[in-house]
Scaffold this active site. Structure first.
Site, short mmCIF file in Angstrom:
data_model
loop_
_atom_site.label_atom_id
_atom_site.label_comp_id
_atom_site.label_asym_id
_atom_site.label_seq_id
_atom_site.Cartn_x
_atom_site.Cartn_y
_atom_site.Cartn_z
N LYS A 59 3.02 6.62 4.88
CA LYS A 59 2.18 5.51 4.44
C LYS A 59 2.75 4.18 4.89
O LYS A 59 3.94 3.92 4.76
CB LYS A 59 2.07 5.51 2.90
N SER A 78 0.80 -1.23 0.00
CA SER A 78 0.00 0.00 0.00
C SER A 78 0.83 1.28 0.00
O SER A 78 0.27 2.36 -0.19
CB SER A 78 -0.95 0.01 1.20
N SER A 82 -5.82 4.21 3.89
CA SER A 82 -5.29 3.33 2.85
C SER A 82 -6.40 2.71 2.00
O SER A 82 -6.39 1.50 1.71
CB SER A 82 -4.44 2.22 3.50
N LYS A 94 0.29 3.70 -2.83
CA LYS A 94 -0.71 4.77 -2.85
C LYS A 94 -0.08 6.15 -2.70
O LYS A 94 -0.71 7.16 -3.06
CB LYS A 94 -1.74 4.54 -1.74
#
Length: 386
Positions: A230, A63, A126, A66
Protein backbone atom coordinates in the site's frame (compact mmCIF):
# COMPACT_ATOMS: atom_id res chain seq x y z
CA UNK A 1 14.98 -15.69 34.77
CA UNK A 2 16.16 -15.46 31.15
CA UNK A 3 18.13 -18.56 30.16
CA UNK A 4 20.62 -18.49 27.31
CA UNK A 5 22.42 -21.37 25.65
CA UNK A 6 25.23 -20.38 23.31
CA UNK A 7 25.14 -22.53 20.18
CA UNK A 8 27.86 -21.05 17.98
CA UNK A 9 30.05 -24.12 18.25
CA UNK A 10 27.22 -26.59 17.68
CA UNK A 11 26.07 -24.75 14.56
CA UNK A 12 29.50 -23.99 13.13
CA UNK A 13 29.12 -26.56 10.38
CA UNK A 14 26.11 -24.76 9.01
CA UNK A 15 28.20 -21.72 8.14
CA UNK A 16 29.66 -23.59 5.19
CA UNK A 17 26.45 -24.60 3.41
CA UNK A 18 25.72 -23.23 -0.04
CA UNK A 19 23.54 -20.13 -0.39
CA UNK A 20 19.88 -20.91 -0.98
CA UNK A 21 20.08 -18.96 -4.23
CA UNK A 22 22.79 -17.11 -6.10
CA UNK A 23 22.71 -13.34 -5.88
CA UNK A 24 24.48 -10.48 -7.57
CA UNK A 25 27.28 -8.64 -5.89
CA UNK A 26 26.29 -5.89 -3.47
CA UNK A 27 25.39 -2.62 -5.12
CA UNK A 28 27.06 -0.64 -2.34
CA UNK A 29 25.50 1.76 0.15
CA UNK A 30 21.84 1.54 1.13
CA UNK A 31 20.03 3.77 -1.37
CA UNK A 32 17.61 5.20 1.21
CA UNK A 33 20.20 6.18 3.80
CA UNK A 34 20.12 9.92 3.10
CA UNK A 35 16.85 10.39 1.22
CA UNK A 36 14.09 8.75 3.28
CA UNK A 37 13.49 10.06 6.81
CA UNK A 38 11.98 6.70 7.78
CA UNK A 39 13.09 3.42 6.23
CA UNK A 40 12.87 -0.20 7.28
CA UNK A 41 13.64 -3.46 5.48
CA UNK A 42 13.10 -6.85 7.12
CA UNK A 43 13.46 -10.39 5.83
CA UNK A 44 10.29 -12.09 7.04
CA UNK A 45 11.69 -15.56 6.40
CA UNK A 46 14.79 -15.06 8.57
CA UNK A 47 13.48 -12.44 10.96
CA UNK A 48 16.51 -10.26 10.26
CA UNK A 49 16.39 -6.48 10.07
CA UNK A 50 18.41 -5.67 6.96
CA UNK A 51 18.13 -1.90 7.42
CA UNK A 52 16.43 0.41 9.90
CA UNK A 53 16.25 4.19 10.03
CA UNK A 54 13.95 5.87 12.58
CA UNK A 55 11.90 2.69 12.68
CA UNK A 56 10.21 3.68 15.96
CA UNK A 57 9.49 7.30 15.05
CA UNK A 58 5.77 7.98 14.88
CA UNK A 59 4.48 9.31 11.58
CA UNK A 60 1.20 9.81 9.74
CA UNK A 61 0.55 6.79 7.48
CA UNK A 62 -2.07 8.43 5.21
CA UNK A 63 -3.62 5.74 2.96
CA UNK A 64 -1.34 3.03 4.34
CA UNK A 65 -3.99 3.06 7.08
CA UNK A 66 -6.21 1.10 4.71
CA UNK A 67 -3.96 -1.92 5.24
CA UNK A 68 -5.46 -2.29 8.71
CA UNK A 69 -8.98 -1.93 7.34
CA UNK A 70 -8.28 -4.76 4.89
CA UNK A 71 -6.61 -6.84 7.61
CA UNK A 72 -9.63 -6.57 9.92
CA UNK A 73 -11.85 -7.74 7.06
CA UNK A 74 -9.46 -10.65 6.42
CA UNK A 75 -9.75 -11.62 10.08
CA UNK A 76 -13.53 -11.68 9.80
CA UNK A 77 -13.45 -13.74 6.62
CA UNK A 78 -11.07 -16.26 8.18
CA UNK A 79 -13.15 -16.72 11.33
CA UNK A 80 -16.30 -17.22 9.28
CA UNK A 81 -18.15 -14.05 10.28
CA UNK A 82 -17.83 -12.36 6.88
CA UNK A 83 -18.66 -13.67 3.42
CA UNK A 84 -16.81 -11.82 0.63
CA UNK A 85 -19.82 -12.44 -1.62
CA UNK A 86 -22.16 -10.57 0.73
CA UNK A 87 -23.28 -7.09 -0.32
CA UNK A 88 -23.51 -3.64 1.25
CA UNK A 89 -25.79 -0.82 0.17
CA UNK A 90 -23.88 2.46 -0.28
CA UNK A 91 -25.50 5.04 2.04
CA UNK A 92 -26.45 8.23 0.27
CA UNK A 93 -24.65 10.35 2.86
CA UNK A 94 -21.41 8.39 2.35
CA UNK A 95 -21.62 8.70 -1.42
CA UNK A 96 -22.32 12.43 -1.15
CA UNK A 97 -19.30 13.01 1.09
CA UNK A 98 -16.79 10.62 -0.50
CA UNK A 99 -17.71 10.26 -4.19
CA UNK A 100 -14.55 11.25 -6.06
CA UNK A 101 -12.88 12.52 -2.86
CA UNK A 102 -9.24 11.65 -3.32
CA UNK A 103 -8.73 8.09 -4.53
CA UNK A 104 -12.19 6.64 -5.10
CA UNK A 105 -14.21 3.77 -6.52
CA UNK A 106 -16.83 6.39 -7.48
CA UNK A 107 -19.54 4.55 -5.59
CA UNK A 108 -22.99 5.92 -6.43
CA UNK A 109 -25.67 6.25 -3.73
CA UNK A 110 -27.78 3.16 -3.03
CA UNK A 111 -25.44 0.97 -5.10
CA UNK A 112 -25.31 -2.66 -3.99
CA UNK A 113 -21.63 -3.57 -3.88
CA UNK A 114 -20.00 -6.85 -2.90
CA UNK A 115 -17.53 -6.99 -0.02
CA UNK A 116 -15.01 -8.57 -2.41
CA UNK A 117 -15.31 -5.54 -4.71
CA UNK A 118 -14.80 -3.15 -1.80
CA UNK A 119 -11.71 -5.02 -0.62
CA UNK A 120 -10.21 -5.08 -4.11
CA UNK A 121 -10.98 -1.40 -4.60
CA UNK A 122 -9.42 -0.46 -1.28
CA UNK A 123 -6.29 -2.56 -1.81
CA UNK A 124 -5.80 -1.76 -5.50
CA UNK A 125 -6.91 1.83 -6.08
CA UNK A 126 -6.91 3.06 -2.45
CA UNK A 127 -10.65 3.74 -2.45
CA UNK A 128 -11.50 6.24 0.27
CA UNK A 129 -15.22 5.80 -0.32
CA UNK A 130 -14.88 2.01 -0.33
CA UNK A 131 -13.16 2.10 3.08
CA UNK A 132 -15.98 4.10 4.65
CA UNK A 133 -18.69 1.94 3.08
CA UNK A 134 -16.97 -1.23 4.27
CA UNK A 135 -16.40 0.11 7.79
CA UNK A 136 -19.90 1.43 8.36
CA UNK A 137 -21.56 -1.47 6.57
CA UNK A 138 -19.79 -4.21 8.51
CA UNK A 139 -19.54 -2.65 11.96
CA UNK A 140 -22.67 -0.50 11.92
CA UNK A 141 -20.68 2.72 12.22
CA UNK A 142 -17.21 4.07 11.52
CA UNK A 143 -16.39 4.46 15.26
CA UNK A 144 -17.28 0.81 15.86
CA UNK A 145 -14.98 -0.22 13.00
CA UNK A 146 -12.19 1.93 14.42
CA UNK A 147 -12.53 0.04 17.68
CA UNK A 148 -11.91 -3.18 15.75
CA UNK A 149 -8.89 -1.66 14.02
CA UNK A 150 -7.33 -0.48 17.26
CA UNK A 151 -8.10 -3.74 19.05
CA UNK A 152 -6.40 -5.61 16.21
CA UNK A 153 -3.39 -3.31 16.49
CA UNK A 154 -3.06 -4.07 20.19
CA UNK A 155 -3.28 -7.81 19.58
CA UNK A 156 -0.48 -7.54 17.01
CA UNK A 157 1.74 -5.61 19.41
CA UNK A 158 1.51 -2.34 17.45
CA UNK A 159 2.14 -0.33 20.60
CA UNK A 160 2.94 2.93 18.79
CA UNK A 161 -0.08 3.04 16.51
CA UNK A 162 -3.58 4.46 16.67
CA UNK A 163 -6.24 4.66 13.99
CA UNK A 164 -8.75 7.51 13.91
CA UNK A 165 -10.01 6.88 10.39
CA UNK A 166 -10.52 3.77 8.22
CA UNK A 167 -8.94 5.34 5.13
CA UNK A 168 -6.12 7.60 6.34
CA UNK A 169 -7.81 10.88 5.45
CA UNK A 170 -6.20 13.73 7.46
CA UNK A 171 -7.60 13.76 11.00
CA UNK A 172 -5.39 16.25 12.87
CA UNK A 173 -2.85 13.63 13.83
CA UNK A 174 -5.17 11.17 15.55
CA UNK A 175 -3.93 8.46 13.20
CA UNK A 176 -0.26 7.57 13.60
CA UNK A 177 2.04 4.58 13.39
CA UNK A 178 5.69 3.55 13.10
CA UNK A 179 7.64 1.54 10.56
CA UNK A 180 8.09 -1.29 13.06
CA UNK A 181 4.36 -1.43 13.70
CA UNK A 182 3.57 -1.49 10.00
CA UNK A 183 5.95 -4.41 9.60
CA UNK A 184 4.02 -6.32 12.27
CA UNK A 185 0.80 -5.62 10.39
CA UNK A 186 2.21 -6.70 7.03
CA UNK A 187 3.73 -9.86 8.53
CA UNK A 188 0.43 -10.83 10.16
CA UNK A 189 -1.50 -10.23 6.94
CA UNK A 190 0.93 -12.32 4.89
CA UNK A 191 1.37 -15.19 7.34
CA UNK A 192 -2.17 -15.50 8.74
CA UNK A 193 -4.07 -14.94 5.51
CA UNK A 194 -1.86 -16.05 2.60
CA UNK A 195 -4.76 -16.96 0.29
CA UNK A 196 -6.64 -13.73 0.92
CA UNK A 197 -3.40 -11.77 0.56
CA UNK A 198 -2.74 -13.36 -2.83
CA UNK A 199 -6.34 -12.75 -3.94
CA UNK A 200 -6.71 -9.10 -2.97
CA UNK A 201 -3.24 -7.57 -2.60
CA UNK A 202 -1.05 -6.63 -5.56
CA UNK A 203 -3.65 -6.61 -8.32
CA UNK A 204 -2.42 -4.45 -11.25
CA UNK A 205 -5.79 -2.80 -11.89
CA UNK A 206 -9.42 -2.72 -10.81
CA UNK A 207 -12.61 -2.13 -12.78
CA UNK A 208 -15.88 -1.04 -11.22
CA UNK A 209 -19.01 0.29 -12.85
CA UNK A 210 -17.31 0.45 -16.25
CA UNK A 211 -14.28 2.42 -14.99
CA UNK A 212 -10.83 0.83 -14.85
CA UNK A 213 -8.11 2.25 -12.60
CA UNK A 214 -4.52 1.11 -12.20
CA UNK A 215 -2.57 0.27 -9.07
CA UNK A 216 0.02 2.98 -8.28
CA UNK A 217 2.27 0.64 -6.31
CA UNK A 218 5.84 1.68 -7.26
CA UNK A 219 7.37 -1.82 -7.25
CA UNK A 220 4.52 -3.89 -8.69
CA UNK A 221 5.56 -5.18 -12.11
CA UNK A 222 9.00 -3.59 -11.73
CA UNK A 223 10.58 -5.78 -9.05
CA UNK A 224 10.42 -9.55 -9.51
CA UNK A 225 8.02 -11.08 -7.00
CA UNK A 226 6.56 -7.76 -5.85
CA UNK A 227 2.96 -8.10 -4.66
CA UNK A 228 2.00 -4.99 -2.71
CA UNK A 229 1.13 -3.66 -0.26
CA UNK A 230 0.00 0.00 0.00
CA UNK A 231 1.06 3.53 -0.85
CA UNK A 232 0.11 6.62 1.12
CA UNK A 233 0.19 10.36 0.57
CA UNK A 234 -1.15 13.54 2.09
CA UNK A 235 0.48 16.96 2.27
CA UNK A 236 0.86 16.39 6.01
CA UNK A 237 2.39 12.91 5.75
CA UNK A 238 4.41 13.17 2.56
CA UNK A 239 4.82 10.03 0.47
CA UNK A 240 4.95 6.67 2.21
CA UNK A 241 4.99 3.04 1.19
CA UNK A 242 4.48 -0.37 2.76
CA UNK A 243 5.72 -2.93 0.27
CA UNK A 244 6.64 -6.57 -0.06
CA UNK A 245 8.26 -8.90 -2.57
CA UNK A 246 9.16 -12.58 -2.63
CA UNK A 247 12.00 -14.12 -4.59
CA UNK A 248 13.21 -17.73 -4.43
CA UNK A 249 11.36 -18.36 -1.17
CA UNK A 250 12.66 -15.21 0.51
CA UNK A 251 10.14 -12.49 1.40
CA UNK A 252 11.13 -8.93 2.26
CA UNK A 253 8.87 -6.25 3.73
CA UNK A 254 9.80 -2.59 3.44
CA UNK A 255 8.50 0.67 4.87
CA UNK A 256 9.26 4.18 3.65
CA UNK A 257 7.89 7.27 5.35
CA UNK A 258 8.03 11.03 4.94
CA UNK A 259 9.51 11.07 1.42
CA UNK A 260 8.97 14.51 -0.14
CA UNK A 261 8.28 13.57 -3.78
CA UNK A 262 6.32 10.84 -5.54
CA UNK A 263 9.06 10.17 -8.08
CA UNK A 264 11.63 9.89 -5.29
CA UNK A 265 9.44 7.43 -3.39
CA UNK A 266 9.20 5.24 -6.49
CA UNK A 267 12.95 5.40 -7.08
CA UNK A 268 13.82 4.63 -3.47
CA UNK A 269 11.29 1.80 -3.19
CA UNK A 270 12.74 0.01 -6.21
CA UNK A 271 16.37 0.58 -5.28
CA UNK A 272 15.75 -0.38 -1.65
CA UNK A 273 14.06 -3.65 -2.52
CA UNK A 274 16.71 -4.56 -5.10
CA UNK A 275 19.41 -3.83 -2.54
CA UNK A 276 17.71 -6.12 -0.02
CA UNK A 277 17.79 -9.06 -2.39
CA UNK A 278 21.26 -8.39 -3.80
CA UNK A 279 23.47 -7.16 -0.96
CA UNK A 280 23.42 -10.30 1.17
CA UNK A 281 24.45 -13.90 0.92
CA UNK A 282 21.53 -15.99 2.13
CA UNK A 283 22.38 -19.28 3.82
CA UNK A 284 20.18 -21.99 5.24
CA UNK A 285 21.21 -22.88 8.76
CA UNK A 286 18.59 -25.38 9.88
CA UNK A 287 15.82 -27.50 8.49
CA UNK A 288 12.34 -27.24 9.98
CA UNK A 289 11.77 -29.13 13.26
CA UNK A 290 15.48 -29.52 14.11
CA UNK A 291 16.19 -29.79 17.84
CA UNK A 292 18.39 -26.83 18.81
CA UNK A 293 18.45 -27.26 22.58
CA UNK A 294 16.30 -27.96 25.60
CA UNK A 295 14.63 -26.01 28.38
CA UNK A 296 14.27 -26.94 32.03
CA UNK A 297 10.76 -27.73 33.25
CA UNK A 298 9.43 -27.59 36.81
CA UNK A 299 6.51 -29.63 38.07
CA UNK A 300 6.34 -31.88 35.03
CA UNK A 301 6.55 -35.59 34.24
CA UNK A 302 9.80 -34.73 32.44
CA UNK A 303 12.50 -32.41 33.68
CA UNK A 304 13.18 -30.82 30.32
CA UNK A 305 11.62 -30.28 26.93
CA UNK A 306 13.34 -30.19 23.55
CA UNK A 307 13.17 -26.95 21.55
CA UNK A 308 12.62 -27.17 17.79
CA UNK A 309 12.33 -24.70 14.96
CA UNK A 310 8.95 -24.01 13.36
CA UNK A 311 10.48 -23.31 9.94
CA UNK A 312 13.64 -23.65 7.90
CA UNK A 313 16.06 -21.13 9.39
CA UNK A 314 17.99 -18.83 7.05
CA UNK A 315 20.47 -16.06 7.71
CA UNK A 316 21.47 -13.10 5.54
CA UNK A 317 25.15 -12.19 5.74
CA UNK A 318 26.41 -8.94 4.18
CA UNK A 319 28.78 -9.80 1.38
CA UNK A 320 31.48 -7.57 2.85
CA UNK A 321 31.07 -8.95 6.39
CA UNK A 322 33.66 -11.01 8.21
CA UNK A 323 32.89 -14.35 9.84
CA UNK A 324 31.41 -14.29 13.31
CA UNK A 325 27.82 -15.48 13.19
CA UNK A 326 26.69 -16.65 16.65
CA UNK A 327 23.54 -18.22 18.05
CA UNK A 328 21.84 -18.65 21.37
CA UNK A 329 18.61 -20.06 22.72
CA UNK A 330 16.63 -17.72 24.93
CA UNK A 331 13.68 -18.66 27.11
CA UNK A 332 12.08 -17.33 30.27
CA UNK A 333 12.36 -20.14 32.74
CA UNK A 334 12.49 -22.59 34.23
CA UNK A 335 9.20 -23.43 32.52
CA UNK A 336 6.26 -24.83 34.44
CA UNK A 337 4.22 -27.83 33.32
CA UNK A 338 1.92 -28.51 31.63
CA UNK A 339 3.43 -27.73 28.23
CA UNK A 340 1.79 -28.66 24.95
CA UNK A 341 3.72 -29.98 21.94
CA UNK A 342 4.11 -27.15 19.43
CA UNK A 343 3.73 -24.46 22.08
CA UNK A 344 6.05 -21.44 21.53
CA UNK A 345 8.40 -21.35 24.50
CA UNK A 346 11.60 -19.69 23.37
CA UNK A 347 13.60 -17.92 20.69
CA UNK A 348 16.66 -18.71 18.65
CA UNK A 349 18.76 -15.54 18.63
CA UNK A 350 20.96 -15.21 15.53
CA UNK A 351 23.67 -12.53 15.59
CA UNK A 352 25.52 -11.31 12.51
CA UNK A 353 28.28 -8.68 12.84
CA UNK A 354 26.96 -5.21 12.03
CA UNK A 355 23.28 -6.25 12.05
CA UNK A 356 20.52 -6.38 14.61
CA UNK A 357 19.97 -9.89 16.01
CA UNK A 358 17.20 -11.98 14.45
CA UNK A 359 14.79 -13.89 16.67
CA UNK A 360 13.27 -17.13 15.39
CA UNK A 361 10.47 -18.85 17.38
CA UNK A 362 11.24 -22.15 19.08
CA UNK A 363 8.52 -24.65 19.94
CA UNK A 364 8.19 -27.51 22.40
CA UNK A 365 8.90 -30.78 20.59
CA UNK A 366 6.82 -32.86 22.97
CA UNK A 367 4.13 -32.35 25.60
CA UNK A 368 5.06 -32.32 29.28
CA UNK A 369 2.23 -33.17 31.65
CA UNK A 370 1.96 -32.09 35.27
CA UNK A 371 3.90 -34.47 37.51
CA UNK A 372 2.08 -36.87 39.80
CA UNK A 373 2.85 -37.15 43.51
CA UNK A 374 5.72 -39.64 43.28
CA UNK A 375 7.25 -37.94 40.24
CA UNK A 376 7.24 -34.65 42.12
CA UNK A 377 9.14 -36.25 45.02
CA UNK A 378 11.61 -37.87 42.58
CA UNK A 379 12.23 -34.56 40.80
CA UNK A 380 12.81 -32.82 44.11
CA UNK A 381 15.31 -35.40 45.33
CA UNK A 382 17.27 -35.59 42.06
CA UNK A 383 17.37 -31.82 41.95
CA UNK A 384 19.54 -31.82 45.11
CA UNK A 385 22.34 -33.53 43.21
CA UNK A 386 22.49 -31.24 40.15
Amino acid sequence: MIHRLILATAFAAFLHVQPAHAQKASSGAVPTADEAPIALLIDVTSGQVLFARNENRRFVPASITKTMTVFVAFERISNGTLDPASTIIVPEAVSTEWFGKGSSMLLPPQAEVRVSELLTGIATVSANDGSIVLASGLAGSVPAWLDEMNNAARRLGMVNSHFGTPNGWPDDGRTFTTANDLFLLAKAMIERHPKLYAEYIGQPSFAYNGITQVNRDPILGRIAGADGIKTGFTSEAGFGFLGSAKQNGQRLVMVLGGVDRNALRAKLAREFMRWGFEAFERKRLLQKSVIVGSARVQGGDARSVNLITDRQVYVNIPREAEDGVSYSVIYDGPLRAPINAGEPIGKLRISVPGMKPALVPLLAEQSVETAGFFRTIYNGVTGWFE
